[in-house]
Design a protein around this motif. Structure first.
Motif, short mmCIF file in Angstrom:
data_model
loop_
_atom_site.label_atom_id
_atom_site.label_comp_id
_atom_site.label_asym_id
_atom_site.label_seq_id
_atom_site.Cartn_x
_atom_site.Cartn_y
_atom_site.Cartn_z
N HIS A 129 0.72 -1.19 0.03
CA HIS A 129 0.10 0.00 -0.04
C HIS A 129 1.00 1.46 0.07
O HIS A 129 0.58 2.22 -0.70
CB HIS A 129 -1.09 -0.01 1.23
N SER A 164 0.89 4.04 -2.96
CA SER A 164 0.53 5.31 -2.89
C SER A 164 1.68 6.50 -3.07
O SER A 164 1.34 7.55 -3.60
CB SER A 164 0.05 5.35 -1.31
N ARG A 219 -8.31 11.88 -3.40
CA ARG A 219 -8.48 10.61 -2.72
C ARG A 219 -7.46 10.59 -1.74
O ARG A 219 -7.16 9.43 -0.97
CB ARG A 219 -8.53 9.36 -3.61
N GLU A 220 -6.72 11.69 -1.38
CA GLU A 220 -5.54 11.56 -0.29
C GLU A 220 -6.02 11.27 0.91
O GLU A 220 -5.72 10.26 1.59
CB GLU A 220 -4.90 12.73 -0.24
N ARG A 221 -7.28 11.62 1.26
CA ARG A 221 -7.75 11.31 2.81
C ARG A 221 -8.25 9.82 2.80
O ARG A 221 -7.85 9.14 3.83
CB ARG A 221 -9.06 12.09 3.15
N ARG A 222 -8.77 9.36 1.43
CA ARG A 222 -9.09 7.91 1.79
C ARG A 222 -7.92 6.99 1.68
O ARG A 222 -7.83 6.16 2.46
CB ARG A 222 -9.95 7.77 0.26
N LEU A 254 -4.97 7.83 2.96
CA LEU A 254 -4.64 8.11 4.29
C LEU A 254 -5.25 7.17 5.23
O LEU A 254 -4.60 6.67 6.25
CB LEU A 254 -4.45 9.46 4.65
N THR A 255 -6.67 7.11 5.17
CA THR A 255 -7.35 6.39 6.22
C THR A 255 -7.24 4.89 5.86
O THR A 255 -6.95 4.21 6.95
CB THR A 255 -8.80 6.49 5.84
N ALA A 256 -6.88 4.43 4.44
CA ALA A 256 -6.67 3.10 4.36
C ALA A 256 -5.31 2.67 4.90
O ALA A 256 -5.09 1.60 5.55
CB ALA A 256 -6.52 2.90 2.95
N GLN A 285 -3.86 4.22 7.53
CA GLN A 285 -4.04 4.17 9.04
C GLN A 285 -4.83 2.90 9.40
O GLN A 285 -4.38 2.37 10.70
CB GLN A 285 -4.91 5.41 9.73
N ILE A 286 -5.97 2.43 8.83
CA ILE A 286 -6.28 1.14 9.21
C ILE A 286 -5.39 -0.05 9.00
O ILE A 286 -5.25 -0.90 10.04
CB ILE A 286 -7.50 0.85 8.21
N LYS A 287 -4.59 -0.13 8.08
CA LYS A 287 -3.63 -1.10 7.97
C LYS A 287 -2.64 -1.08 9.08
O LYS A 287 -2.02 -2.01 9.71
CB LYS A 287 -3.09 -1.19 6.41
#
Length: 415
Positions: A38, A42, A54-57, A59-61, A63-65
């Motif tokens: 990822h 990215s 889609r930078e927030r999306r 970044l969220t992905a 953070q989840i990983k």
């Protein structure tokens, strides 16, 4: 009793750690691999991510990983802490037992006090050797998973097997190319070629044009033996390409494509890939032929300039000129050009094709392109549709026939 405690510490506790950490270790390897993938995707696709907002999306992905990875690492730390606590508990118990019974023997004057100290140190040393075992067993599942991933890669069978030695090395300098009744299909896909025939004579320059998906690039993949045809024969210098060793086949042809890769090292090192013992004079001559010498002379460190990841220091056109310089240095008899002007603006593309002119002299050339202005200096043109050569001849002959190429020519010049 002390021996029994050592058995529990050296056998039961490691097995407990392995049982508790097996699944977590496997998941840890998978999560680390996914997180790295990822991050790389990215970073390489940052422009697209920013362009589409889609930078927030992303970044969220991330953070989840990252959160999943931290949870797994926390669990492994808890297991490690538990196993180490058990070992320390058993070590303390064994030491207490040794001192308790030893003191009784000292009081009964059956044991020297100095020897009691040595016994205590021996117990501590024995358990110290056992101490790393639980951690090793705890990460055993992770290690097995990592080894399994490596073995899966190492044990993959190559799509093509080369002979160790050439079966025929006398080519008399006649490096022709011939596709004879060649059929090919990618796995689980419809056939690309069905009984394809194409002949390129020694020193002849042939261009292949046609719509996307017609199978043009596959010709080069078959020539370089990325794949082998399902049936038919491909000859180079009147010799079946399966009779060439890998080093001999690679030593016959240079490939310049739209995806020419630069490694993250100096420009000099990137050029020396083609000819490791080339002198600076040869390098500069190759750059001059590629019409890149002026650019290199303006670089802060010249040939020692670091090109950056994927050649980020240079433009797309300059990267392809570096590929030309490599081909000049290699000085091989066959030149394969796979959409070399793709993605370049018309002016840059025209200048790039001019720089190829000197490189083509005396070589057998196969040019794959959809840009008809690139074929003007070609001896022959082949029009490919649906895996078949439907027209073949000089540009004048094809225009005179007023068929598919003439239609492409008219359409192209209306754009």
């Amino acid at each position: 009793m002390i021996f029994l405690l050592m058995v529990v510490s050296g056998f039961c506790v490691p097995l407990l750690a392995e049982r508790l950490g097996h699944k977590t270790g496997i998941n840890l390897v998978t999560e680390i691999a996914q997180l790295r993938t990822h991050c790389i995707d990215s970073a390489q696709g940052l422009m697209e991510i920013l362009s589409f907002g889609r930078e927030r999306r992303a970044l969220t992905a991330l953070q989840i990983k990252h959160g999943k990875l931290l949870q797994l690492q926390s669990r492994m730390n808890h297991i490690d802490a538990l196993s180490q606590a058990l070992i320390l508990l058993l070590t303390g118990l064994a030491l207490w037992l040794a001192l308790y019974f030893g003191v009784q023997l000292v009081l009964a004057e059956q044991l020297n006090g100095v020897n009691l100290a040595l016994i205590a140190f021996a117990v501590l040393a024995a358990f110290e050797a056992i101490m790393p075992l639980p951690l090793a067993f705890q990460y055993l599942g992770r290690t097995k998973k990592a080894v399994s991933r490596l073995l899966d890669l190492a044990e993959q069978k190559p799509a093509v097997l080369f002979t160790e030695k050439d079966n025929n090395s006398d080519f008399s300098g006649k490096y022709s190319i011939e596709f004879n009744q060649v059929s090919f299909a990618y796995p689980e896909r419809e056939a690309i070629f069905e009984n394809l025939n194409l002949k390129i004579n020694q020193g002849e320059k042939v261009a292949i044009v046609g719509s996307t998906g017609a199978g043009k690039t596959t010709l080069i993949q078959l020539l370089t033996r990325v794949f082998d045809p399902a049936s038919g024969v491909i000859n180079i210098a009147n010799t079946h390409i399966k009779n060439f060793s890998e080093s001999s086949l690679r030593g016959l042809m240079s490939v310049v494509s739209q995806r020419s890769h630069l490694f993250n090292m100096s420009l000099r090192d990137n050029l020396l890939i083609a000819k490791p013992k080339a002198s600076d004079r040869e390098l500069y001559q190759a750059l001059k032929t590629a019409q890149l010498l002026d650019v290199v002379e303006q670089l802060p460190e010249g040939l020692n300039t670091w090109v950056g990841e994927h050649g980020s220091r240079f433009s797309g056109g300059q990267i392809r000129r570096i590929a030309i310089a490599r081909a000049v240095l290699a000085d091989l008899p066959i030149l394969l050009l796979d959409e070399p002007t793709e993605g370049l603006d018309p002016i840059t593309a025209d200048e790039f094709m001019k720089s190829l002119t000197e490189l083509m002299v005396g070589r057998t050339v196969l040019l794959i392109t959809h840009r008809l202005t690139d074929v003007q200096d070609m001896d022959k043109i082949a029009v490919m549709e649906n895996g078949q050569i439907i027209e073949f001849g000089t540009e004048a002959e094809l225009l005179g026939a007023n068929k598919r190429y003439a239609g492409l020519y008219a359409q192209y010049h209306l754009i």
